[in-house]
Design a protein around this motif. Structure first.
Motif, mmCIF file in Angstrom:
data_model
loop_
_atom_site.group_PDB
_atom_site.id
_atom_site.type_symbol
_atom_site.label_atom_id
_atom_site.label_comp_id
_atom_site.label_asym_id
_atom_site.label_seq_id
_atom_site.Cartn_x
_atom_site.Cartn_y
_atom_site.Cartn_z
ATOM 1 N N GLY A 85 0.815 -1.213 0.000
ATOM 2 C CA GLY A 85 0.000 0.000 0.000
ATOM 3 C C GLY A 85 0.847 1.260 0.000
ATOM 4 N N MET A 86 1.957 1.230 0.722
ATOM 5 C CA MET A 86 2.848 2.389 0.750
ATOM 6 C C MET A 86 3.455 2.650 -0.627
ATOM 7 N N ILE A 130 3.585 5.812 -5.824
ATOM 8 C CA ILE A 130 3.498 5.815 -7.287
ATOM 9 C C ILE A 130 2.315 6.654 -7.762
ATOM 10 N N ALA A 131 1.165 6.485 -7.097
ATOM 11 C CA ALA A 131 -0.022 7.264 -7.476
ATOM 12 C C ALA A 131 0.020 8.683 -6.929
ATOM 13 N N PRO A 155 -4.131 -1.259 -2.764
ATOM 14 C CA PRO A 155 -4.706 -2.307 -3.617
ATOM 15 C C PRO A 155 -6.221 -2.449 -3.580
ATOM 16 N N SER A 156 -6.856 -2.201 -2.427
ATOM 17 C CA SER A 156 -8.316 -2.365 -2.364
ATOM 18 C C SER A 156 -9.069 -1.113 -2.783
ATOM 19 N N LEU A 161 -6.023 -2.245 4.493
ATOM 20 C CA LEU A 161 -4.797 -2.410 5.278
ATOM 21 C C LEU A 161 -3.675 -1.537 4.726
ATOM 22 N N GLY A 162 -3.485 -1.574 3.396
ATOM 23 C CA GLY A 162 -2.423 -0.789 2.793
ATOM 24 C C GLY A 162 -2.698 0.701 2.779
ATOM 25 N N LEU A 163 -3.886 1.103 3.153
ATOM 26 C CA LEU A 163 -4.216 2.526 3.249
ATOM 27 C C LEU A 163 -3.992 3.043 4.663
#
Length: 318
Positions: free
Chosen positions: A64-65, A70-71, A78-79, A245-247
């Protein structure tokens, strides 16, 4: 900083708690007595499950990091970018076309679909006027909804809704020895992300900034997206979808440590692991001896924290 060893000790404490909680009784006294039944339960079920929880939490938080860098948006992961849904579509496709395919082939196909879905997400961002950072997760959620609808339609036509549900709901109850080992590859990919942390940080500053430092921006982005896609596919193929989770974890760590990935990535991994462990333990004790899937617990807690981050960002923008 002292925060790193404290986080590691917290992971160990939650891991020890996870080993002792479950429908089957397992106590420290029984383990010390060396009973065959307790030892079998520990080695075949509890240890693999705990390892899977730690590996999933650490790798998905780091993925997520990477995606946020990148974005260049705090709400990308991912979600919320269609990556998880695309990986599920890949699993569904390989199940239809090659039902007897080994898990490695399933993972590779799911990775390819996850990478394609993420690239589509980034391509959409280039064409959508981003007047607000909140538009980015909105685009990702819409894309994920479309991919999920396509997957549901195909699964319905071929009587695979139950399998699709297993890939879209994170659940560690079926993790046993011999069914989680692919997640160690996710840990290796997380190690690669740590090695390339400085390059990801530079890429997160923009194409021009990275080029001025002599960094091949396209290659770094492709490398980062490949790591995100493969980690997501591994988790979806083994456990299922773990939303938000990745957020959550990278945002919490960035509030404490800043945006330097080289400095923050150990903390992201060590915060992600106990977060998943805590959600799994909570899911096991709320309706003991029954279990609530960790994906459900994470979805409830994660959506609340996501809304808090959105409102916090909106208040700061106002």
């Amino acid at each position: 900083m002292r925060l790193l060893p404290i986080s590691a000790l917290f992971v160990l404490a939650l891991a020890a708690t996870s080993l002792l909680i479950g429908a089957g009784g397992l106590s420290p006294a029984e383990l010390l007595a060396g009973g065959d039944e307790g030892r079998l339960l520990l080695l075949a079920s509890r240890l693999p499950r705990t390892f899977a929880l730690i590996l999933t939490g650490a790798s998905m938080a780091v993925a997520g990091m990477i995606m946020q860098l990148i974005a260049r948006n705090r709400f990308a992961e991912p979600s919320t970018a269609g990556t998880v849904e695309s990986a599920g579509l890949g699993m569904l496709t390989v199940t239809l076309l090659a039902p007897g395919a080994p898990i490695l082939l399933r993972m590779l196909v799911a990775s390819a679909f996850a990478l394609a879905g993420t690239c589509l997400f980034l391509a959409l961002l280039r064409r959508v006027p981003l007047r607000s950072p909140l538009v980015v997760p909105l685009v990702g959620l819409i894309l994920g909804g479309v991919v999920s609808a396509i997957s549901s339609f195909i699964a319905y036509r071929y009587d695979l809704l139950q399998s699709l549900g297993a890939w879209t709901t994170g659940d560690f109850s079926a993790v046993l020895r011999g069914r989680y080992e692919m997640l160690w590859l996710a840990l290796a990919l997380t190690g690669l992300a740590c090695v390339a942390a400085n390059r990801f940080t530079a890429a997160g500053m923009g194409r021009d900034f990275a080029t001025n430092l002599g960094i091949d921006y396209r290659r770094v982005v492709a490398f980062g997206l490949s790591i995100v896609a493969m980690v997501t596919a591994l988790v979806v193929a083994t456990i299922g979808m773990i939303p938000f989770l990745g957020l959550i974890v990278p945002n919490i760590v960035s509030l404490i440590m800043g945006d330097n990935m080289r400095r923050s990535v150990p903390y992201v991994a060590l915060f992600g692991a106990p977060f998943v462990l805590a959600c799994d333990i909570l899911g096991r004790v709320l309706r003991y001896p029954f279990e609530i899937p960790v994906g459900t617990v994470m979805g409830v807690l994660g959506s609340g924290i996501f809304l808090f981050l959105l409102l916090r960002r909106g208040a700061r923008a106002g």
